[in-house]
Design an enzyme around this catalytic site. Structure first.
Site, mmCIF file in Angstrom:
data_model
loop_
_atom_site.group_PDB
_atom_site.id
_atom_site.type_symbol
_atom_site.label_atom_id
_atom_site.label_comp_id
_atom_site.label_asym_id
_atom_site.label_seq_id
_atom_site.Cartn_x
_atom_site.Cartn_y
_atom_site.Cartn_z
ATOM 1 N N HIS A 36 -0.577 -10.876 -3.527
ATOM 2 C CA HIS A 36 0.284 -10.096 -5.638
ATOM 3 C C HIS A 36 0.607 -11.753 -5.640
ATOM 4 C CE1 HIS A 36 2.763 -10.797 -1.709
ATOM 5 N NE2 HIS A 36 3.896 -11.763 -2.404
ATOM 6 N N HIS B 134 0.537 -8.657 2.171
ATOM 7 C CA HIS B 134 -1.050 -7.908 0.599
ATOM 8 C C HIS B 134 -1.014 -8.697 -0.628
ATOM 9 C CE1 HIS B 134 -1.823 -3.791 -1.357
ATOM 10 N NE2 HIS B 134 -2.176 -4.958 -1.918
ATOM 11 N N GLY C 290 5.760 -19.181 3.285
ATOM 12 C CA GLY C 290 7.062 -18.154 2.983
ATOM 13 C C GLY C 290 7.213 -16.748 2.812
ATOM 14 N N ASP D 186 10.139 -7.112 -8.408
ATOM 15 C CA ASP D 186 10.690 -7.906 -6.980
ATOM 16 C C ASP D 186 12.136 -6.977 -7.107
ATOM 17 O OD1 ASP D 186 9.530 -10.091 -5.334
ATOM 18 O OD2 ASP D 186 11.250 -9.431 -4.655
ATOM 19 N N HIS E 56 -6.305 -3.518 -0.435
ATOM 20 C CA HIS E 56 -5.520 -4.069 0.654
ATOM 21 C C HIS E 56 -6.095 -5.566 0.764
ATOM 22 C CE1 HIS E 56 -2.706 -5.105 3.553
ATOM 23 N NE2 HIS E 56 -4.036 -5.377 4.365
ATOM 24 N N CYS F 112 0.839 -1.187 0.039
ATOM 25 C CA CYS F 112 -0.268 0.033 -0.104
ATOM 26 C C CYS F 112 0.728 1.262 -0.211
ATOM 27 C CB CYS F 112 -0.889 0.204 1.392
ATOM 28 S SG CYS F 112 -2.094 -1.365 1.151
HETATM 29 P P1 5GP Z 1 6.050 -13.007 0.033
HETATM 30 O O1 5GP Z 1 7.083 -14.017 0.435
HETATM 31 O O2 5GP Z 1 5.003 -12.240 0.753
HETATM 32 O O3 5GP Z 1 4.902 -13.716 -1.298
HETATM 33 O O4 5GP Z 1 6.591 -11.994 -1.910
HETATM 34 C C1 5GP Z 1 7.083 -10.954 -1.200
HETATM 35 C C2 5GP Z 1 8.315 -10.371 -2.392
HETATM 36 O O5 5GP Z 1 8.197 -9.156 -2.400
HETATM 37 C C3 5GP Z 1 9.246 -11.072 -2.189
HETATM 38 O O6 5GP Z 1 9.720 -11.465 -3.701
HETATM 39 C C4 5GP Z 1 10.108 -9.225 -2.454
HETATM 40 O O7 5GP Z 1 11.487 -9.417 -2.868
HETATM 41 C C5 5GP Z 1 9.398 -8.474 -2.436
HETATM 42 N N1 5GP Z 1 9.788 -7.179 -1.533
HETATM 43 C C6 5GP Z 1 10.154 -7.284 -0.382
HETATM 44 N N2 5GP Z 1 10.475 -5.955 -0.668
HETATM 45 C C7 5GP Z 1 10.199 -5.443 -1.747
HETATM 46 C C8 5GP Z 1 10.203 -3.790 -1.881
HETATM 47 O O8 5GP Z 1 10.616 -2.692 -1.261
HETATM 48 N N3 5GP Z 1 10.603 -3.596 -3.073
HETATM 49 C C9 5GP Z 1 9.432 -4.662 -4.199
HETATM 50 N N4 5GP Z 1 9.611 -3.670 -5.098
HETATM 51 N N5 5GP Z 1 9.531 -6.021 -3.822
HETATM 52 C C10 5GP Z 1 9.941 -5.887 -2.338
HETATM 53 ZN ZN ZN Z 2 -1.650 -3.017 1.486
#
Ligand code: 5GP
Ligand code: ZN
Length: 114
Positions: free
Chosen positions: A101, A99, A94, A31, A47, A8
């Protein structure tokens, strides 16, 4: 929108980032820690968190994010070679950012990875 949510905050410009695409339902960023040459995050503007709490309207947003991912896979040139779409949910997946995605991952062979 809620307080203390990374995605957000990114969307609202509170944290600088490059938004590659946006429409009424979602936006796309790279990412920060890519696991493949192409690793994009397709993120609902709303959200949303966990699928079990989704309304019918929320499920319609999933349609939009998959369509955006499909379009980006084509424009990034990985639609023929293939790609992976992943949604992580809670601890055992993991998931780092609560939020919802969609990860769009491709650009090399992912066989045996993940
Ligand atoms: P999850 O593990 O929640 O499915 O994926 C979250 C993703 O967000 C991870 O692959 C991580 O590398 C990415 N990520 C975390 N912090 C940031 C950020 O500040 N900017 C961007 N662009 N990606 C982020
Ligand atoms: Zn959010």
């Amino acid at each position: 929108m809620v307080g203390n949510c990374l995605f957000c905050d990114l969307f609202q410009g509170k944290i600088p980032s490059t938004i590659l695409y946006r429409d009424d339902d979602c936006f796309i960023i790279k990412d920060i820690n890519p696991v493949a040459p192409i690793h994009l995050l397709v993120i609902p503007i709303k959200h949303l968190t966990y699928l079990e709490g989704f309304s019918d309207e929320d499920f319609a947003v999933l349609s939009s994010i998959f369509k955006a991912a499909r379009d980006f896979a084509i424009s990034e040139g990985i639609s023929d070679s293939g790609y992976r779409l992943t949604i992580n949910q809670k601890e055992d997946s993991g998931q780092q950012v609560p939020h919802l995605h969609l990860h769009l991952i491709g650009g090399h062979n992912l066989s045996g990875i993940g």
